[in-house]
Structures are given as C-alpha cells and as structure tokens.
Design an enzyme around this catalytic site. Structure first.
Site, PDB file in Angstrom:
ATOM      1  N   GLU A  52      -9.570  -1.651   5.398  1.00  0.00           N
ATOM      2  CA  GLU A  52     -10.239  -1.365   6.659  1.00  0.00           C
ATOM      3  C   GLU A  52     -11.494  -2.232   6.807  1.00  0.00           C
ATOM      4  O   GLU A  52     -11.966  -2.829   5.833  1.00  0.00           O
ATOM      5  CB  GLU A  52     -10.632   0.124   6.692  1.00  0.00           C
ATOM      6  CG  GLU A  52      -9.452   1.089   6.567  1.00  0.00           C
ATOM      7  CD  GLU A  52      -8.590   1.183   7.825  1.00  0.00           C
ATOM      8  OE1 GLU A  52      -8.567   0.241   8.634  1.00  0.00           O
ATOM      9  OE2 GLU A  52      -7.933   2.225   7.990  1.00  0.00           O
ATOM     10  N   ASN A  82      -7.552  -2.957  14.408  1.00  0.00           N
ATOM     11  CA  ASN A  82      -8.935  -3.171  13.964  1.00  0.00           C
ATOM     12  C   ASN A  82      -9.051  -4.310  12.955  1.00  0.00           C
ATOM     13  O   ASN A  82     -10.097  -4.483  12.326  1.00  0.00           O
ATOM     14  CB  ASN A  82      -9.525  -1.876  13.373  1.00  0.00           C
ATOM     15  CG  ASN A  82      -8.823  -1.432  12.097  1.00  0.00           C
ATOM     16  OD1 ASN A  82      -7.889  -2.084  11.623  1.00  0.00           O
ATOM     17  ND2 ASN A  82      -9.265  -0.320  11.525  1.00  0.00           N
ATOM     18  N   HIS A 107      -7.244  -4.710  10.161  1.00  0.00           N
ATOM     19  CA  HIS A 107      -6.934  -4.449   8.752  1.00  0.00           C
ATOM     20  C   HIS A 107      -5.629  -5.113   8.334  1.00  0.00           C
ATOM     21  O   HIS A 107      -4.705  -5.258   9.134  1.00  0.00           O
ATOM     22  CB  HIS A 107      -6.947  -2.955   8.423  1.00  0.00           C
ATOM     23  CG  HIS A 107      -5.778  -2.137   8.886  1.00  0.00           C
ATOM     24  ND1 HIS A 107      -5.929  -0.951   9.563  1.00  0.00           N
ATOM     25  CD2 HIS A 107      -4.450  -2.306   8.747  1.00  0.00           C
ATOM     26  CE1 HIS A 107      -4.737  -0.439   9.815  1.00  0.00           C
ATOM     27  NE2 HIS A 107      -3.819  -1.241   9.337  1.00  0.00           N
ATOM     28  N   ASP A 143       0.830  -1.208   0.000  1.00  0.00           N
ATOM     29  CA  ASP A 143       0.000   0.000   0.000  1.00  0.00           C
ATOM     30  C   ASP A 143       0.864   1.257   0.000  1.00  0.00           C
ATOM     31  O   ASP A 143       2.091   1.184   0.136  1.00  0.00           O
ATOM     32  CB  ASP A 143      -0.940  -0.004   1.219  1.00  0.00           C
ATOM     33  CG  ASP A 143      -0.247  -0.420   2.507  1.00  0.00           C
ATOM     34  OD1 ASP A 143       0.993  -0.377   2.555  1.00  0.00           O
ATOM     35  OD2 ASP A 143      -0.955  -0.786   3.456  1.00  0.00           O
TER      36      ASP A 143
HETATM   37  C1  GLP Z   1      -0.367   0.096   8.857  1.00  0.00           C
HETATM   38  C2  GLP Z   1      -0.112  -0.658   7.525  1.00  0.00           C
HETATM   39  C3  GLP Z   1      -0.319  -2.130   7.687  1.00  0.00           C
HETATM   40  C4  GLP Z   1       0.217  -2.553   9.033  1.00  0.00           C
HETATM   41  C5  GLP Z   1      -0.643  -1.990  10.125  1.00  0.00           C
HETATM   42  C6  GLP Z   1      -0.119  -2.240  11.523  1.00  0.00           C
HETATM   43  O1  GLP Z   1      -1.124   1.222   8.776  1.00  0.00           O
HETATM   44  N1  GLP Z   1      -0.797  -0.188   6.356  1.00  0.00           N
HETATM   45  O2  GLP Z   1       0.312  -2.820   6.613  1.00  0.00           O
HETATM   46  O3  GLP Z   1       0.193  -3.959   9.138  1.00  0.00           O
HETATM   47  O4  GLP Z   1      -0.955  -0.651   9.901  1.00  0.00           O
HETATM   48  O5  GLP Z   1       0.961  -1.436  11.822  1.00  0.00           O
HETATM   49  P1  GLP Z   1       2.003  -1.809  12.934  1.00  0.00           P
HETATM   50  O6  GLP Z   1       2.718  -3.006  12.443  1.00  0.00           O
HETATM   51  O7  GLP Z   1       2.933  -0.620  13.042  1.00  0.00           O
HETATM   52  O8  GLP Z   1       1.251  -2.047  14.184  1.00  0.00           O
END
Ligand code: GLP
Length: 260
Positions: free
Chosen positions: A142, A135, A137, A66
């Site tokens: 989302e 959440n 995702h 992304d």
């Molecule tokens: C982000 C990314 C995801 C990631 C998630 C969790 O916004 N787009 O790919 O897995 O949120 O982030 P983190 O690993 O820092 O908790």
C-alpha cells in the site's frame, strides 16, 4: 520502462501471455510470479489458449505475490484458492511447484522470511506478472510501503478492502491484514510485466509511469527495474502524456540500425 498501449483488455492479455510464453519456451522450468485480482485474468485466458495450442507449462514453478491473513486456504476468495482456480488448473501447472504465502501461519514473520527463502532457493522469479490497485499498490504494498521492503505482514488500506469487498458477502468479511512480497522482492524478479485495463486505472498508471518514484505510488518503484514492461489498454493509457512516444518506440522496436 517499456510502455505498450494496445486496444483493449483482450489485447492486453494476448500481449502479456506472448511475453510469458517466450520466456517459458526458452526456459521450460521458468519461475513465474503470479498475481491475483481481475487485471491478469485475460493473460491467464490467453496463456490457457496457448497451452491448448501446445505450450507446455507443466514444468514451471510459480510464486503468488500475496495472501490474506487468517482466511482458510479452501475459502474461495483466499489467494490459495484463487491461484488454484485461475492459474494452476487452466494452465496445467504442477501444484507441487506453486507457492502462496501462508497467511495462516502461527508465526507470520517466520512465514514471510520462509517465503523469501523459497523464492531464492528456486533461483528467483524469471517474470513477475502484476496488476495495480487504483491507489497504485502492487501486490498488497500500500502507499508509503518501503521501496526496499521484503515479504511481510501489511495492513490493507481501507480503499483496498472496499475494492475487494466485491469478492466477499460484506466489507466486514474482508481480512484486515495480508502477507505480501515487498517492493524490494518484486524488484528482484528478472522481468516485471504489469497489466492494467480500464479508465479506473488511468490515474495510477500515469503516476507510476510518468510521476516521480515515490512510496505514495508504490508501482512507481518499477521505474528502478531494468526490465519492466507496462501493458495497458487505451482507457488505462488515457492520462499519460507521452503516448505518442510510447507508440513510436513500439513501432520502431527491433529495427535498430547501427550508424543510421
Ligand atoms: C488486489 C491484489 C493486487 C491487484 C490489485 C488490483 O487487491 N492484491 O495484486 O493487482 O488489488 O486488483 P484488480 O486487478 O482486481 O483491479
């Protein structure tokens, strides 16, 4: 779905890196799906250590999950910059073989379609590394994302913008939109490898592993994947019900005895 519970974050990274290294050793031109966020950082560290020990990653290709919309590629928190800093440089990837969705495209829908075409032209993703949001995702899909979705523009959930505000000077600076691979795109990867650490992910992990397949918990779509592995530490596993079973299956892996 394979659930692997290990002691802590370092062990999560070591296990995931081992799986990726096996795939690259068997196919030096493997296509990796790479994720941003803090969850995969230990995996990248462990892969960098394997590179120092002789693992050649110079021929792999990589596709990021992304990117934010409207953020300059040289902004330190753009996923172009993050992937370059956390993945391409430490792992010695060939930058020309690394793709990130173009969140600056004048026509974002066309950029999304083009990204899908590039993944297909590369032969598809061999192993998709994933983190997970609190959440549920994956990528930036989302809650209520279509389980069949492809790469497209999404509006970030307020909770995601708040979680990611730590990377920016203020919440206002966190982009509102992104381009993300869809859940259907992620399902097309030959293998999926989701890593999570810490108690803040425990509820999401319980939902996606043991809850129903539901767009309310987008990561639960991995229950439909033929080769999905969830690698978590004790804290992230703390809300699972069948932990004894997951440990039991890991203990008995590789010793199937026909007729026994
Ligand atoms: C982000 C990314 C995801 C990631 C998630 C969790 O916004 N787009 O790919 O897995 O949120 O982030 P983190 O690993 O820092 O908790």
């Amino acid at each position: 779905m394979e659930v692997v519970i290990v002691a802590g974050p370092v062990e999560v990274g070591a296990f995931a890196a081992g799986r990726i290294a096996e795939i690259v050793a068997a196919k030096p031109e493997a296509v990796l799906g790479v994720a941003t966020g803090s969850s995969p950082l230990e995996t990248y560290r462990a892969l960098a250590a394997r590179r120092d020990a002789g693992l050649d990653l110079s021929r792999v290709s990589a596709f990021a999950l992304d990117e934010y919309v409207g953020i300059a590629h040289d902004h330190p928190e753009s996923y172009h910059a993050v992937v370059d800093r956390e993945v391409v440089q430490p792992l010695g990837l060939d930058a020309a073989r690394v793709r990130v969705p173009n969140g600056l495209a004048a026509d974002l829908d066309a950029a999304a379609d083009d990204y899908e075409a590039q993944i297909a032209a590369a032969g598809g993703v061999d192993v998709q590394l994933l983190g997970i949001g609190g959440n549920g995702h994956i990528g930036f899909n989302e809650p209520t994302s279509s389980l069949a979705s492809r790469t497209r523009v999404k509006t970030l959930a307020p909770a995601t913008r708040e979680a990611n505000a730590r990377f920016f000077d203020s919440l206002d600076q966190v982009p509102m939109h992104c381009l993300t691979q869809g859940l259907g795109t992620i399902l097309d990867a030959k293998r999926a490898l989701l890593v999570a650490q810490g108690a803040s992910k425990a509820h999401a992990i319980a939902q996606i592993v043991e809850g129903p397949v539901s767009s309310m918990w987008p990561g639960s779509v991995l229950q439909l994947h033929r080769h999905a592995t969830i690698v978590i530490d004790e804290a992230a596993a703390s809300e699972l019900t069948l932990t004894d079973y997951y440990r039991y299956t890991v203990e008995h892996r590789g010793v199937v005895q026909p007729g026994a």
